[in-house]
Scaffold this motif. Sequence first.
Motif, PDB file in Angstrom:
ATOM      1  N   ASP A 102       4.876  15.262  12.132  1.00 12.06           N
ATOM      2  CA  ASP A 102       4.594  14.610  13.419  1.00 12.06           C
ATOM      3  C   ASP A 102       5.353  13.288  13.430  1.00 12.06           C
ATOM      4  OD1 ASP A 102       3.603  13.451  15.692  1.00 12.06           O
ATOM      5  OD2 ASP A 102       1.491  13.649  15.146  1.00 12.06           O
ATOM      6  N   PRO A 103       6.278  13.098  14.382  1.00  8.45           N
ATOM      7  CA  PRO A 103       7.168  11.934  14.336  1.00  8.45           C
ATOM      8  C   PRO A 103       6.442  10.591  14.357  1.00  8.45           C
ATOM      9  CG  PRO A 103       7.679  13.335  16.240  1.00  8.45           C
ATOM     10  CD  PRO A 103       6.559  13.958  15.518  1.00  8.45           C
ATOM     11  N   GLY A 104       5.375  10.493  15.124  1.00  5.48           N
ATOM     12  CA  GLY A 104       4.666   9.213  15.212  1.00  5.48           C
ATOM     13  C   GLY A 104       3.983   8.841  13.904  1.00  5.48           C
ATOM     14  N   PHE A 105       3.242   9.783  13.344  1.00  6.41           N
ATOM     15  CA  PHE A 105       2.514   9.500  12.104  1.00  6.41           C
ATOM     16  C   PHE A 105       3.456   9.360  10.913  1.00  6.41           C
ATOM     17  CE2 PHE A 105      -0.970  10.983  14.697  1.00  6.41           C
ATOM     18  CZ  PHE A 105      -2.021  10.175  14.292  1.00  6.41           C
ATOM     19  N   THR A 106       4.477  10.202  10.855  1.00  7.22           N
ATOM     20  CA  THR A 106       5.429  10.110   9.747  1.00  7.22           C
ATOM     21  C   THR A 106       6.205   8.800   9.812  1.00  7.22           C
ATOM     22  OG1 THR A 106       5.635  12.508   9.747  1.00  7.22           O
ATOM     23  CG2 THR A 106       7.317  11.281   8.576  1.00  7.22           C
ATOM     24  N   ALA A 107       6.641   8.418  11.001  1.00  8.53           N
ATOM     25  CA  ALA A 107       7.373   7.156  11.155  1.00  8.53           C
ATOM     26  C   ALA A 107       6.463   5.970  10.822  1.00  8.53           C
ATOM     27  CB  ALA A 107       7.909   7.029  12.575  1.00  8.53           C
ATOM     28  N   GLY A 108       5.206   6.063  11.223  1.00 13.73           N
ATOM     29  CA  GLY A 108       4.257   5.000  10.886  1.00 13.73           C
ATOM     30  C   GLY A 108       4.054   4.862   9.389  1.00 13.73           C
ATOM     31  N   ALA A 109       3.909   5.987   8.690  1.00 13.34           N
ATOM     32  CA  ALA A 109       3.730   5.960   7.240  1.00 13.34           C
ATOM     33  C   ALA A 109       4.981   5.417   6.543  1.00 13.34           C
ATOM     34  CB  ALA A 109       3.391   7.353   6.720  1.00 13.34           C
ATOM     35  N   VAL A 110       6.151   5.836   7.002  1.00 11.23           N
ATOM     36  CA  VAL A 110       7.404   5.350   6.404  1.00 11.23           C
ATOM     37  C   VAL A 110       7.579   3.858   6.661  1.00 11.23           C
ATOM     38  CG1 VAL A 110       9.926   5.507   6.561  1.00 11.23           C
ATOM     39  CG2 VAL A 110       8.548   7.585   6.428  1.00 11.23           C
ATOM     40  N   GLY A 127      -3.657   3.804   3.456  1.00  9.97           N
ATOM     41  CA  GLY A 127      -4.715   4.662   2.915  1.00  9.97           C
ATOM     42  C   GLY A 127      -5.514   5.331   4.012  1.00  9.97           C
ATOM     43  N   LEU A 128      -5.762   4.616   5.111  1.00 13.77           N
ATOM     44  CA  LEU A 128      -6.473   5.192   6.255  1.00 13.77           C
ATOM     45  C   LEU A 128      -5.655   6.321   6.880  1.00 13.77           C
ATOM     46  CD1 LEU A 128      -8.929   4.937   8.159  1.00 13.77           C
ATOM     47  CD2 LEU A 128      -7.549   3.380   9.526  1.00 13.77           C
ATOM     48  N   PHE A 129      -4.353   6.093   7.051  1.00 15.76           N
ATOM     49  CA  PHE A 129      -3.473   7.136   7.591  1.00 15.76           C
ATOM     50  C   PHE A 129      -3.525   8.382   6.729  1.00 15.76           C
ATOM     51  CE2 PHE A 129      -1.876   4.701  10.842  1.00 15.76           C
ATOM     52  CZ  PHE A 129      -0.686   5.146  11.383  1.00 15.76           C
ATOM     53  N   LEU A 130      -3.371   8.200   5.414  1.00 11.41           N
ATOM     54  CA  LEU A 130      -3.274   9.346   4.519  1.00 11.41           C
ATOM     55  C   LEU A 130      -4.613  10.032   4.299  1.00 11.41           C
ATOM     56  CD1 LEU A 130      -0.752   7.969   1.898  1.00 11.41           C
ATOM     57  CD2 LEU A 130      -0.318   9.560   3.780  1.00 11.41           C
ATOM     58  N   ALA A 131      -5.715   9.308   4.422  1.00 11.85           N
ATOM     59  CA  ALA A 131      -7.026   9.922   4.216  1.00 11.85           C
ATOM     60  C   ALA A 131      -7.540  10.612   5.473  1.00 11.85           C
ATOM     61  CB  ALA A 131      -8.024   8.870   3.755  1.00 11.85           C
ATOM     62  N   LEU A 188       7.869   0.956   3.846  1.00 11.47           N
ATOM     63  CA  LEU A 188       8.972  -0.016   3.789  1.00 11.47           C
ATOM     64  C   LEU A 188       8.455  -1.454   3.793  1.00 11.47           C
ATOM     65  CD1 LEU A 188      11.602   1.644   6.158  1.00 11.47           C
ATOM     66  CD2 LEU A 188      11.745   1.384   3.666  1.00 11.47           C
ATOM     67  N   LEU A 189       7.470  -1.733   4.633  1.00 12.27           N
ATOM     68  CA  LEU A 189       6.883  -3.083   4.645  1.00 12.27           C
ATOM     69  C   LEU A 189       6.215  -3.409   3.315  1.00 12.27           C
ATOM     70  CD1 LEU A 189       5.353  -3.151   8.242  1.00 12.27           C
ATOM     71  CD2 LEU A 189       7.258  -4.528   7.380  1.00 12.27           C
ATOM     72  N   ILE A 190       5.517  -2.442   2.747  1.00 13.57           N
ATOM     73  CA  ILE A 190       4.856  -2.647   1.448  1.00 13.57           C
ATOM     74  C   ILE A 190       5.905  -2.921   0.373  1.00 13.57           C
ATOM     75  CG2 ILE A 190       3.566  -1.434  -0.366  1.00 13.57           C
ATOM     76  CD1 ILE A 190       1.978  -0.101   1.983  1.00 13.57           C
ATOM     77  N   ALA A 191       6.998  -2.153   0.377  1.00 12.61           N
ATOM     78  CA  ALA A 191       8.063  -2.376  -0.608  1.00 12.61           C
ATOM     79  C   ALA A 191       8.698  -3.749  -0.421  1.00 12.61           C
ATOM     80  CB  ALA A 191       9.112  -1.279  -0.497  1.00 12.61           C
ATOM     81  N   GLY A 192       8.923  -4.158   0.823  1.00  6.14           N
ATOM     82  CA  GLY A 192       9.513  -5.476   1.081  1.00  6.14           C
ATOM     83  C   GLY A 192       8.614  -6.613   0.635  1.00  6.14           C
ATOM     84  N   ILE A 193       7.334  -6.516   0.941  1.00  6.40           N
ATOM     85  CA  ILE A 193       6.401  -7.581   0.533  1.00  6.40           C
ATOM     86  C   ILE A 193       6.252  -7.605  -0.981  1.00  6.40           C
ATOM     87  CG2 ILE A 193       3.989  -8.316   0.671  1.00  6.40           C
ATOM     88  CD1 ILE A 193       4.023  -7.320   3.559  1.00  6.40           C
ATOM     89  N   THR A 194       6.257  -6.429  -1.614  1.00  2.00           N
ATOM     90  CA  THR A 194       6.207  -6.378  -3.081  1.00  2.00           C
ATOM     91  C   THR A 194       7.427  -7.061  -3.675  1.00  2.00           C
ATOM     92  OG1 THR A 194       4.967  -4.311  -2.961  1.00  2.00           O
ATOM     93  CG2 THR A 194       5.994  -4.839  -5.067  1.00  2.00           C
TER      94      THR A 194
END
Length: 141
Positions: A31-39, A17-21, A43-49
């Motif tokens: 931007d490769p760094g921010f996009t890769a971070g969001a992705v 949420g901080l990244f997207l806001a 993925l981590l959120i989907a795995g933990i879910t």
Amino acid sequence: MVYGCAFLLVLLLTILGLFLAQWPSRVFSGDPGFTAGAVLLLLLIAGITAIIWRQPQNPSPLPFRVPALPVLPVLSIFVNVYLMMQMSSATWAQCGIWNALGLAIFFEYGIRHSLEEKRDPQPPASNFQTLDEHTPGAESS
């Protein structure tokens, strides 16, 4: 296991949420760094879910169950965190002041109207003493 995963999930959703806001143009511009971070966060959120989803649930009937568990709670956490990240610092300051005022009123009222203070300080008699006194045929010495 679920408590730890839930804590980690809320932490990751807060970071997403901080990244997207704060940096939406950088995340969505490619931007490769921010996009890769969001992705990576997604993925981590989907795995933990998925880990939470696979945990055994209590089969006993409950009066209320959350629908679409755990997807709906994860979605609601994300939406609320994202909206909170959009708030200005002045709004956060007002929220903090009102929360402090509310807690002060709550605790002041609770201390003044506490039933704990009005309790009898003497402990009740034990069952053993009460039984001996009221048992027919019990001899006292």
